[in-house]
Design an enzyme around this catalytic site. Structure first.
Site, PDB file in Angstrom:
ATOM      1  N   ASP A   1      -2.290  -6.988 -17.007  1.00 22.13           N
ATOM      2  CA  ASP A   1      -1.379  -6.457 -18.013  1.00 22.13           C
ATOM      3  C   ASP A   1      -1.960  -5.097 -18.388  1.00 22.13           C
ATOM      4  O   ASP A   1      -2.998  -5.019 -19.051  1.00 22.13           O
ATOM      5  CB  ASP A   1      -1.309  -7.373 -19.229  1.00 22.13           C
ATOM      6  CG  ASP A   1      -0.307  -6.897 -20.284  1.00 22.13           C
ATOM      7  OD1 ASP A   1      -0.085  -5.672 -20.371  1.00 22.13           O
ATOM      8  OD2 ASP A   1       0.247  -7.732 -21.008  1.00 22.13           O
ATOM      9  N   HIS A   2      -1.303  -4.022 -17.968  1.00 25.85           N
ATOM     10  CA  HIS A   2      -1.929  -2.704 -18.112  1.00 25.85           C
ATOM     11  C   HIS A   2      -2.158  -2.320 -19.572  1.00 25.85           C
ATOM     12  O   HIS A   2      -3.010  -1.481 -19.860  1.00 25.85           O
ATOM     13  CB  HIS A   2      -1.126  -1.623 -17.381  1.00 25.85           C
ATOM     14  CG  HIS A   2       0.171  -1.264 -18.021  1.00 25.85           C
ATOM     15  ND1 HIS A   2       1.360  -1.894 -17.727  1.00 25.85           N
ATOM     16  CD2 HIS A   2       0.480  -0.319 -18.953  1.00 25.85           C
ATOM     17  CE1 HIS A   2       2.328  -1.356 -18.435  1.00 25.85           C
ATOM     18  NE2 HIS A   2       1.836  -0.406 -19.183  1.00 25.85           N
TER      19      HIS A   2
ATOM     20  N   ALA B   1       0.802  -1.229   0.000  1.00 24.25           N
ATOM     21  CA  ALA B   1       0.000   0.000   0.000  1.00 24.25           C
ATOM     22  C   ALA B   1       0.830   1.273   0.000  1.00 24.25           C
ATOM     23  O   ALA B   1       0.317   2.334  -0.354  1.00 24.25           O
ATOM     24  CB  ALA B   1      -0.938  -0.003   1.210  1.00 24.25           C
TER      25      ALA B   1
ATOM     26  N   ASP C   1      10.459  -8.167 -20.122  1.00 23.34           N
ATOM     27  CA  ASP C   1       9.769  -6.985 -19.616  1.00 23.34           C
ATOM     28  C   ASP C   1       8.639  -6.545 -20.530  1.00 23.34           C
ATOM     29  O   ASP C   1       7.615  -6.056 -20.056  1.00 23.34           O
ATOM     30  CB  ASP C   1      10.771  -5.847 -19.445  1.00 23.34           C
ATOM     31  CG  ASP C   1      10.182  -4.648 -18.733  1.00 23.34           C
ATOM     32  OD1 ASP C   1       9.563  -4.841 -17.669  1.00 23.34           O
ATOM     33  OD2 ASP C   1      10.338  -3.519 -19.232  1.00 23.34           O
TER      34      ASP C   1
ATOM     35  N   LYS D   1      14.372   0.539 -25.428  1.00 24.37           N
ATOM     36  CA  LYS D   1      14.593   1.726 -24.604  1.00 24.37           C
ATOM     37  C   LYS D   1      15.575   2.660 -25.311  1.00 24.37           C
ATOM     38  O   LYS D   1      16.344   2.244 -26.171  1.00 24.37           O
ATOM     39  CB  LYS D   1      15.134   1.325 -23.233  1.00 24.37           C
ATOM     40  CG  LYS D   1      14.098   0.605 -22.363  1.00 24.37           C
ATOM     41  CD  LYS D   1      14.603   0.409 -20.949  1.00 24.37           C
ATOM     42  CE  LYS D   1      13.507  -0.171 -20.059  1.00 24.37           C
ATOM     43  NZ  LYS D   1      12.358   0.739 -19.907  1.00 24.37           N
TER      44      LYS D   1
ATOM     45  N   HIS E   1       3.301  -7.729 -23.015  1.00 25.10           N
ATOM     46  CA  HIS E   1       2.652  -6.633 -23.739  1.00 25.10           C
ATOM     47  C   HIS E   1       2.574  -6.856 -25.246  1.00 25.10           C
ATOM     48  O   HIS E   1       1.486  -6.771 -25.843  1.00 25.10           O
ATOM     49  CB  HIS E   1       3.384  -5.319 -23.465  1.00 25.10           C
ATOM     50  CG  HIS E   1       3.455  -4.956 -22.016  1.00 25.10           C
ATOM     51  ND1 HIS E   1       2.444  -5.229 -21.117  1.00 25.10           N
ATOM     52  CD2 HIS E   1       4.425  -4.327 -21.299  1.00 25.10           C
ATOM     53  CE1 HIS E   1       2.790  -4.785 -19.920  1.00 25.10           C
ATOM     54  NE2 HIS E   1       3.980  -4.238 -20.009  1.00 25.10           N
TER      55      HIS E   1
ATOM     56  N   ASP F   1       5.224   2.321  -4.970  1.00 27.22           N
ATOM     57  CA  ASP F   1       5.139   3.255  -6.087  1.00 27.22           C
ATOM     58  C   ASP F   1       3.916   2.993  -6.957  1.00 27.22           C
ATOM     59  O   ASP F   1       3.234   3.934  -7.378  1.00 27.22           O
ATOM     60  CB  ASP F   1       6.422   3.144  -6.919  1.00 27.22           C
ATOM     61  CG  ASP F   1       6.501   4.203  -7.999  1.00 27.22           C
ATOM     62  OD1 ASP F   1       6.409   5.396  -7.655  1.00 27.22           O
ATOM     63  OD2 ASP F   1       6.655   3.848  -9.184  1.00 27.22           O
TER      64      ASP F   1
ATOM     65  N   GLU G   1      10.376   3.373 -26.297  1.00 24.43           N
ATOM     66  CA  GLU G   1      10.527   4.259 -25.155  1.00 24.43           C
ATOM     67  C   GLU G   1      11.751   5.141 -25.353  1.00 24.43           C
ATOM     68  O   GLU G   1      12.752   4.700 -25.928  1.00 24.43           O
ATOM     69  CB  GLU G   1      10.703   3.458 -23.861  1.00 24.43           C
ATOM     70  CG  GLU G   1       9.541   2.534 -23.525  1.00 24.43           C
ATOM     71  CD  GLU G   1       9.825   1.728 -22.267  1.00 24.43           C
ATOM     72  OE1 GLU G   1       9.380   2.152 -21.187  1.00 24.43           O
ATOM     73  OE2 GLU G   1      10.504   0.696 -22.364  1.00 24.43           O
TER      74      GLU G   1
ATOM     75  N   ARG H   1       4.807  -2.593   5.723  1.00 27.00           N
ATOM     76  CA  ARG H   1       5.665  -2.822   6.900  1.00 27.00           C
ATOM     77  C   ARG H   1       5.928  -1.532   7.675  1.00 27.00           C
ATOM     78  O   ARG H   1       6.259  -1.579   8.855  1.00 27.00           O
ATOM     79  CB  ARG H   1       6.992  -3.439   6.463  1.00 27.00           C
ATOM     80  CG  ARG H   1       6.844  -4.801   5.793  1.00 27.00           C
ATOM     81  CD  ARG H   1       8.188  -5.458   5.533  1.00 27.00           C
ATOM     82  NE  ARG H   1       8.891  -5.758   6.778  1.00 27.00           N
ATOM     83  CZ  ARG H   1      10.038  -6.433   6.847  1.00 27.00           C
ATOM     84  NH1 ARG H   1      10.605  -6.863   5.734  1.00 27.00           N
ATOM     85  NH2 ARG H   1      10.614  -6.666   7.999  1.00 27.00           N
TER      86      ARG H   1
ATOM     87  N   ASP I   1       3.670  -7.820   8.041  1.00 28.35           N
ATOM     88  CA  ASP I   1       4.900  -8.488   7.600  1.00 28.35           C
ATOM     89  C   ASP I   1       4.498  -9.745   6.847  1.00 28.35           C
ATOM     90  O   ASP I   1       3.988 -10.702   7.441  1.00 28.35           O
ATOM     91  CB  ASP I   1       5.787  -8.823   8.803  1.00 28.35           C
ATOM     92  CG  ASP I   1       7.134  -9.434   8.390  1.00 28.35           C
ATOM     93  OD1 ASP I   1       7.262  -9.891   7.245  1.00 28.35           O
ATOM     94  OD2 ASP I   1       8.049  -9.451   9.236  1.00 28.35           O
TER      95      ASP I   1
ATOM     96  N   ALA J   1       1.034   1.645  -6.137  1.00 27.36           N
ATOM     97  CA  ALA J   1      -0.179   2.070  -5.441  1.00 27.36           C
ATOM     98  C   ALA J   1      -0.364   3.576  -5.555  1.00 27.36           C
ATOM     99  O   ALA J   1      -1.479   4.064  -5.817  1.00 27.36           O
ATOM    100  CB  ALA J   1      -0.117   1.649  -3.971  1.00 27.36           C
TER     101      ALA J   1
END
Length: 483
Positions: free
Chosen positions: A178-179, A11, A236, A341, A241, A14, A217, A44, A86, A16
């Site tokens: 998968d966004h 939560a 990646d 990249k 993707h 990054d 990218e 945590r 934890d 989130a």
């Protein structure tokens, strides 16, 4: 939508902050949330409830596509509670179970529980096993699990991970996110042709010369070197993707399909994807790594000089390949995919190139192939490239017709995916069959990379990639379209 408990592992992370909290807020504003919702954020760090609220507020002010309305904020935040946790401590699960049940009683929520694992890949298996062992997944309602990529690192680890998850959740309860599948233009691919007769007439096997899918990218490895130097572009971006974009692009059908039918057709496409010939892999696959160069008028270092990259690393930051789908519709039409990249521009797009049947005809000087362009990122648009004659010299020039959507009104990918997951709609999530078949296609290439059977081409940062990737198309009489 059913009332539920949303348990968020990671939560304070990054993802989130950048994606999940803004997505939940925008769903809330649009009335797409359960009438009673309990969001339990786990981490945590010893945050107080007020600390947690401030994290969410800062997330919305920084990353939400719409400005947070102070008059709605208290009602929105009332659903959120922070729980110090934890993941490797059994007592944490016993305490979490009691806390979830307490909030369910307090808010009169049935035992419908959605677990979102926004955590390091190494924690997915132990968390899932502990959820089952502690009894948190034994509910009188439904249970669902959202898992972020990467789903394994090769065919063997993916199968192992899936077997472990299936001990606690059934396949229909697992949502592999998968966004790319949450992006509105990708979701529109499934219904792009059917309601548009003009596109249906273009989408003709006899007229299509090739399909090009690009995800480029401008950024380098950044702070992700620890992960990226072990994954590379192939793990990646390609296995998930790009192959998902191949499936969605090839999903040709004349009628509306159910979620199950879409899943079956995507799997059928992967089954028809021609395996890479291990003996001739160099003919169809190109890998590369960026050297120093210039991006957006700024000098940048090469991959080898990036912080956190192992000395002498032969990791791939660029991947290109020629694919064939051996089914009735796409047989003989090459698909070219590429990602990398530190390239010249940031863009995710699909280009359908049509056969140029007029280039050798009289009075056709300058005429080139017609293109159907589908831009997914950073803009969302559909365009056509046609030939128009220049009245001044009787020569044809390419002209573009573009139809662009208003991005300010478009939901972010995570909004679409979270809304679907909470509603139980798995259409735009990666099903196990697709994941396994993707790894099966990738596995021989991984082994060739690890055996160093493919040359690692270099390319300057800010370029279009290695020259070998251009030659991949030139062999077939084509070129990458940079539009």
């Amino acid at each position: 939508m059913d009332d539920m408990t949303f348990v968020l592992f990671g939560a304070s992370g990054d993802l989130a902050k950048r994606k999940i909290y803004p997505a939940l807020y925008n769903l809330y504003v649009e009335g797409k949330m359960p009438s009673s919702l309990s969001v339990v954020g786990l981490g945590r760090r010893p945050y107080s409830q007020e600390d947690f609220r401030e994290i969410i507020k800062e997330s919305l002010s920084t990353f939400s596509r719409r400005e947070a309305d102070p008059s709605h904020m208290e009602e929105f935040l009332e659903s959120f509670r922070y729980f110090i946790f934890d993941a490797m401590e059994p007592q944490s699960y016993a305490d979490l179970k009691a806390f979830i049940e307490e909030r369910e009683t307090e808010k009169s929520i049935p035992q419908n529980r959605l677990f979102y694992l926004s955590v390091a890949p190494s924690l997915v298996e132990p968390i899932t096993a502990s959820l089952q062992k502690s009894g948190i997944t034994e509910t009188d309602g439904w249970k669902k699990l959202i898992v972020e990529k990467p789903f394994g690192s090769d065919l063997h680890t993916a199968r192992h991970l899936n077997a472990e998850l299936r001990k606690a959740f059934d396949e229909e309860e697992i949502f592999r996110i998968d966004h790319y599948l949450g992006k509105p233009m990708v979701q529109n691919l499934e219904s792009l042709i059917r309601p548009n007769p003009i596109l249906k007439s273009l989408w003709n096997h006899d007229q299509i010369a090739n399909v090009q899918i690009t995800a480029s990218e401008t950024v380098g490895v950044g702070t992700r070197a620890g992960y990226y130097d072990k994954s590379g572009a192939i793990r990646d971006m390609v296995q998930n993707h790009l192959l998902q974009l191949v499936m969605m692009t090839a999903l040709h059908h004349p009628e509306k399909l159910s979620a199950k039918q879409i899943e079956e057709k995507k799997s059928a496409i992967m089954e028809a994807l021609r395996p890479v010939d291990e003996g001739n892999i160099q003919q169809d696959v190109v890998r590369g790594q960026y050297e120093e160069g210039e991006v957006d008028a700024q000098s940048v270092v090469g991959y080898q000089e990036e912080d956190g990259v192992e000395e002498g690393s032969n990791n791939d930051t660029y991947f290109a390949a020629r694919l064939y789908i051996d089914n009735e519709y796409w047989k003989g039409i090459p698909f070219y995919i590429r990602t990398g990249k530190r390239l010249a521009q940031k863009s995710t797009r699909i280009i359908i190139e049509f056969k140029n049947e007029v280039e050798d005809e009289p009075d056709s000087e300058g005429a080139t192939s017609n293109l159907l362009l589908i831009e997914i990122n950073p803009n969302e648009s559909i365009g056509l490239r046609v030939n128009l004659k220049d009245d001044g010299n009787e020569k044809f020039e390419p002209a573009y017709v573009n139809f662009t959507k208003n991005l300010d009104e478009q939901p972010e990918a995570y909004e679409n995916l979270l809304n679907d997951a909470m509603a139980g709609n798995a259409t735009y999530f990666a099903h196990w069959n697709e994941v396994e078949l993707s790894w099966q296609w990738i596995q021989p290439i991984l082994e060739a990379f690890e055996a160093d059977d493919l040359p690692l081409h270099t390319y300057h940062a800010g370029s279009q990639g290695p020259e070998a990737a251009e030659k991949l198309l030139n062999e077939d009489g084509f070129t990458w379209w940079e539009v």
